[in-house]
Design a protein around this motif. Structure first.
Motif, PDB file in Angstrom:
ATOM      1  N   GLY A  53       0.833  -1.194   0.000  1.00 56.60           N
ATOM      2  CA  GLY A  53       0.000   0.000   0.000  1.00 56.60           C
ATOM      3  C   GLY A  53       0.870   1.247   0.000  1.00 56.60           C
ATOM      4  O   GLY A  53       2.103   1.168   0.055  1.00 56.60           O
ATOM      5  N   ILE A  54       0.216   2.385  -0.047  1.00 56.21           N
ATOM      6  CA  ILE A  54       0.941   3.652  -0.103  1.00 56.21           C
ATOM      7  C   ILE A  54       1.770   3.877   1.150  1.00 56.21           C
ATOM      8  O   ILE A  54       2.858   4.458   1.092  1.00 56.21           O
ATOM      9  CB  ILE A  54      -0.031   4.832  -0.368  1.00 56.21           C
ATOM     10  CG1 ILE A  54       0.744   6.129  -0.668  1.00 56.21           C
ATOM     11  CG2 ILE A  54      -0.980   5.043   0.801  1.00 56.21           C
ATOM     12  CD1 ILE A  54       1.482   6.104  -1.968  1.00 56.21           C
ATOM     13  N   GLU A  55       1.301   3.395   2.274  1.00 59.33           N
ATOM     14  CA  GLU A  55       2.046   3.581   3.524  1.00 59.33           C
ATOM     15  C   GLU A  55       3.399   2.877   3.468  1.00 59.33           C
ATOM     16  O   GLU A  55       4.411   3.415   3.902  1.00 59.33           O
ATOM     17  CB  GLU A  55       1.235   3.089   4.724  1.00 59.33           C
ATOM     18  CG  GLU A  55      -0.034   3.880   4.989  1.00 59.33           C
ATOM     19  CD  GLU A  55      -1.216   3.446   4.141  1.00 59.33           C
ATOM     20  OE1 GLU A  55      -1.114   2.413   3.419  1.00 59.33           O
ATOM     21  OE2 GLU A  55      -2.243   4.138   4.173  1.00 59.33           O
ATOM     22  N   PHE A  57       5.080   2.162   0.770  1.00 59.71           N
ATOM     23  CA  PHE A  57       5.904   2.917  -0.184  1.00 59.71           C
ATOM     24  C   PHE A  57       6.484   4.155   0.491  1.00 59.71           C
ATOM     25  O   PHE A  57       7.677   4.442   0.356  1.00 59.71           O
ATOM     26  CB  PHE A  57       5.087   3.319  -1.409  1.00 59.71           C
ATOM     27  CG  PHE A  57       5.795   4.307  -2.284  1.00 59.71           C
ATOM     28  CD1 PHE A  57       6.816   3.902  -3.123  1.00 59.71           C
ATOM     29  CD2 PHE A  57       5.452   5.652  -2.254  1.00 59.71           C
ATOM     30  CE1 PHE A  57       7.480   4.812  -3.933  1.00 59.71           C
ATOM     31  CE2 PHE A  57       6.117   6.576  -3.046  1.00 59.71           C
ATOM     32  CZ  PHE A  57       7.126   6.149  -3.893  1.00 59.71           C
ATOM     33  N   GLU A  58       5.646   4.892   1.181  1.00 57.82           N
ATOM     34  CA  GLU A  58       6.112   6.113   1.869  1.00 57.82           C
ATOM     35  C   GLU A  58       7.205   5.795   2.857  1.00 57.82           C
ATOM     36  O   GLU A  58       8.200   6.520   2.971  1.00 57.82           O
ATOM     37  CB  GLU A  58       4.947   6.810   2.577  1.00 57.82           C
ATOM     38  CG  GLU A  58       3.985   7.485   1.639  1.00 57.82           C
ATOM     39  CD  GLU A  58       2.774   8.047   2.360  1.00 57.82           C
ATOM     40  OE1 GLU A  58       2.447   7.588   3.484  1.00 57.82           O
ATOM     41  OE2 GLU A  58       2.135   8.948   1.804  1.00 57.82           O
ATOM     42  N   TYR A  61      10.364   5.015   0.836  1.00 59.41           N
ATOM     43  CA  TYR A  61      10.856   6.145   0.051  1.00 59.41           C
ATOM     44  C   TYR A  61      11.272   7.326   0.928  1.00 59.41           C
ATOM     45  O   TYR A  61      12.303   7.939   0.697  1.00 59.41           O
ATOM     46  CB  TYR A  61       9.772   6.579  -0.935  1.00 59.41           C
ATOM     47  CG  TYR A  61      10.235   7.621  -1.924  1.00 59.41           C
ATOM     48  CD1 TYR A  61      11.081   7.280  -2.971  1.00 59.41           C
ATOM     49  CD2 TYR A  61       9.825   8.939  -1.819  1.00 59.41           C
ATOM     50  CE1 TYR A  61      11.515   8.224  -3.872  1.00 59.41           C
ATOM     51  CE2 TYR A  61      10.250   9.903  -2.712  1.00 59.41           C
ATOM     52  CZ  TYR A  61      11.087   9.528  -3.742  1.00 59.41           C
ATOM     53  OH  TYR A  61      11.518  10.490  -4.652  1.00 59.41           O
TER      54      TYR A  61
END
Length: 63
Positions: A53-55, A57-58, A61
């Motif tokens: 999920g985006i979490e 990835f964040e 990154y």
């Protein structure tokens, strides 16, 4: 690792069938294109990053 000349970048037109009234279909089309790109990475000897999920990835990154 293969050189850039040996790797062929597939072409995708993600907007060709885009319908703002059916965002699920647009997301599925985008996922399909990403899957094809992942195969190209693997052909080049690279491992694509995949996130739950985006979490995730964040976190990777942005640290």
């Amino acid at each position: 690792m293969k050189s850039g000349a040996e790797c062929v970048r597939p072409a995708f037109d993600l907007l060709e069938k885009f319908d703002a009234k059916d965002l699920s279909a647009a997301a599925a089309q985008f996922d399909g294109a990403l899957s094809l790109y992942a195969k190209e990475y693997q052909k080049a000897g690279l491992k694509p990053n995949v996130f739950d999920g985006i979490e995730a990835f964040e976190k990777m990154y942005l640290g």
